[in-house]
Structure formats: structure tokens, C-alpha cells
Design a protein around this motif. Structure first.
Motif, PDB file in Angstrom:
ATOM      1  N   ALA B  41       0.117  12.130 114.818  1.00  0.00           N
ATOM      2  CA  ALA B  41      -0.489  12.031 113.487  1.00  0.00           C
ATOM      3  C   ALA B  41       0.515  11.542 112.451  1.00  0.00           C
ATOM      4  O   ALA B  41       0.170  10.799 111.539  1.00  0.00           O
ATOM      5  N   ILE B  42       1.768  11.968 112.610  1.00  0.00           N
ATOM      6  CA  ILE B  42       2.744  11.684 111.552  1.00  0.00           C
ATOM      7  C   ILE B  42       3.208  10.223 111.589  1.00  0.00           C
ATOM      8  O   ILE B  42       3.484   9.641 110.537  1.00  0.00           O
ATOM      9  N   VAL B  43       3.283   9.622 112.761  1.00  0.00           N
ATOM     10  CA  VAL B  43       3.761   8.233 112.841  1.00  0.00           C
ATOM     11  C   VAL B  43       2.825   7.262 112.104  1.00  0.00           C
ATOM     12  O   VAL B  43       3.281   6.514 111.234  1.00  0.00           O
ATOM     13  N   PRO B  44       1.492   7.289 112.359  1.00  0.00           N
ATOM     14  CA  PRO B  44       0.626   6.396 111.580  1.00  0.00           C
ATOM     15  C   PRO B  44       0.623   6.714 110.090  1.00  0.00           C
ATOM     16  O   PRO B  44       0.570   5.796 109.262  1.00  0.00           O
ATOM     17  N   LEU B  45       0.710   8.022 109.741  1.00  0.00           N
ATOM     18  CA  LEU B  45       0.741   8.378 108.321  1.00  0.00           C
ATOM     19  C   LEU B  45       1.992   7.797 107.652  1.00  0.00           C
ATOM     20  O   LEU B  45       1.923   7.212 106.567  1.00  0.00           O
TER      21      LEU B  45
END
Lengths: 107, 151
Positions: B41-45
Motif C-alpha cells: 500500500a505504501i509504495v503506490p501512495l
């Protein structure tokens, strides 16, 4: 703290790929997840020997108390590529001539 | 410090983690799953904050990815505490483990700062910095975590 480095080795990438044999007396035992660690005194050297996690040791037929201080063991396995570490990972263990195969698929 | 670690290791929960056949493996799997949720979740965000997918609305994307990342972080903390219990003194004595803990604290502070102070509709410059920092710190956590098994 004694086992802090040895307890962190996974896989076989850090070993030489060749087996050695070690016979000696267990001087310290620490069993459990992620895997157990023995100290084995062989002549004047003390080796650190990694054994299996509880599942692997039990599958090999080892019971509670088999790996204990003052027990004489013969161990076959792969040593660390850095031989000065005196560290090995056991593939099979003999106690009183009885063989316990931790890694039956490895030679 | 040492006797605290020993007391921790003597708790029934620690004993269970140390000697259970499949309990440890299950918790280990839960840890990997939680890390996958968090990083996934954190990489695309972070990439969005850094300027990817310009036409998409940052606040809407955050509405999906932030709760997933928080769920992953909480799961990773809970399973991580249990894994730590299997050998408290071993882990506390590992430099790479301490580095990982420091990185988690920094990454969490950065996330809280983004969430509560900058906001997802905040200034683009601040969002870029927060996103880049987040990407760097969380990937650092991932690498340090994996290294624990190999040092």
C-alpha cells in the motif's frame, strides 16, 4: 547474548557446501524457534552447532533430553565458509550410535 | 536491561513461540502477510505523492491505501512482538534489528506528520519530500528485517 550471531543463520548459502564431521561433548544447549543451537567441545575447540527447529528435531526422532549438556555427539554437517567462526549446521547427529537425520535429503 | 529480556523470555507466551511446532511458522506467515499489505500500500501512495499518476486525486487514493497500510503496520507490529519473544536477548543484541526498529520509528513519525500536519491536499513540495522519505524508510525497514535472518 551468547548465541546472538549464530542464531540468525538461515539457509545454506553461508556454508561451504562440503560436509565435516565433529565429535565432542555438548557443553550448552538452546533449543527452540527459529532453530536450536548447541555448543560442542571437541578436543581443545568449542564449536557452535546449529540444529533444527522443534519440528525438524522431532521429525528426526530426537526427544526431549536427547540433546543435553554432557552428552557425546557425532555431528555431520556443513561448516561456515569462514572457518574461524567454528560454526556449523548439522545435517545428521549420532548419539550412542543412533542416527538422527535432520536433513534426510542432503548428503 | 538483560534481566528484563530474560523475564520476557520466561513468559508463557515466549515459551509457546519458542517451542511450538506450527505456531511460530503461522506467526511468521502473518508477519510476511502484514509486511506485504504495508509495503504494497505504501509504495503506490509514496509514488503518487512523488508525482506519479498526476490526473488521479491524491486524497481519494489515500482513502484506499492509508487504511490498508495501517492494517499492515498493526499486524506487523503484533506478529513482530511475538517473533521477538522467541529470543528477546538474541534480537536485542543484533545491530541490524536495532537499526530496523529505529527505521520503523522514523517511518511512522514521517507518516504521522504527513497524515496529521501536511495533509494529502498539502503543498506539493512537502508531499514529494514526505513521499520520498516514506519510500526510503519503509524499504529500509524491509531490507533490515530480511537481513536479520542472514547476519
Amino acid at each position: 547474548m551468547l548465541f546472538s550471531l549464530a542464531s540468525a543463520h538461515h539457509g545454506w548459502r553461508w556454508t561451504t557446501g562440503d560436509n565435516i564431521e565433529l565429535t565432542g561433548i555438548i557443553t550448552d544447549v538452546k533449543l527452540g524457534n527459529p532453530h536450536g543451537v548447541l555448543k560442542v567441545r571437541a578436543e581443545q575447540e568449542v564449536w557452535t552447532v546449529e540444529v533444527g527447529q522443534p519440528y525438524r528435531n522431532a521429525r528426526a526422532g530426537l526427544e526431549e533430553g536427547d540433546l543435553a549438556v554432557d552428552v557425546e555427539v557425532k555431528i555431520e554437517g556443513e561448516p561456515s565458509a569462514d572457518i574461524t567462526e567454528k560454526l556449523m549446521k548439522a545435517e545428521r547427529i549420532w548419539i550412542d550410535g543412533q542416527l538422527y537425520e535432520l536433513y534426510p535429503e542432503r548428503d | 536491561m538483560d534481566h528484563w529480556l530474560e523475564a520476557l523470555a520466561a513468559t508463557p507466551l515466549a515459551e509457546w513461540m519458542r517451542y511450538s511446532r506450527w505456531g511460530y511458522a503461522a506467526i511468521n506467515t502473518l508477519h510476511v502477510f502484514s509486511v506485504a499489505l504495508l509495503v504494497g500500500a505504501i509504495v503506490p501512495l509514496d509514488l503518487k505523492l512523488m508525482g506519479f499518476w498526476r490526473r488521479l486525486n491524491t486524497e481519494l487514493i489515500a482513502q484506499v491505501l492509508v487504511p490498508v497500510a495501517i492494517t499492515g503496520l498493526l499486524g506487523a507490529i503484533a506478529s513482530g512482538v511475538l517473533l521477538f519473544l522467541a529470543g528477546p536477548a538474541d534480537y536485542a543484541g543484533l545491530k541490524i534489528f536495532l537499526i530496523k526498529m529505529l527505521l520503523i520509528v522514523l517511518a511512522t513519525l514521517n507518516a504521522l506528520n504527513l497524515h496529521w500536519r501536511i495533509g494529502y491536499a498539502g503543498r506539493q513540495g512537502a508531499l514529494r519530500v514526505a513521499g520520498a522519505l516514506s519510500l526510503l524508510l519503509w524499504l529500509g525497514v524491509l531490507v533490515a528485517g530480511r537481513m536479520i535472518a542472514y547476519v
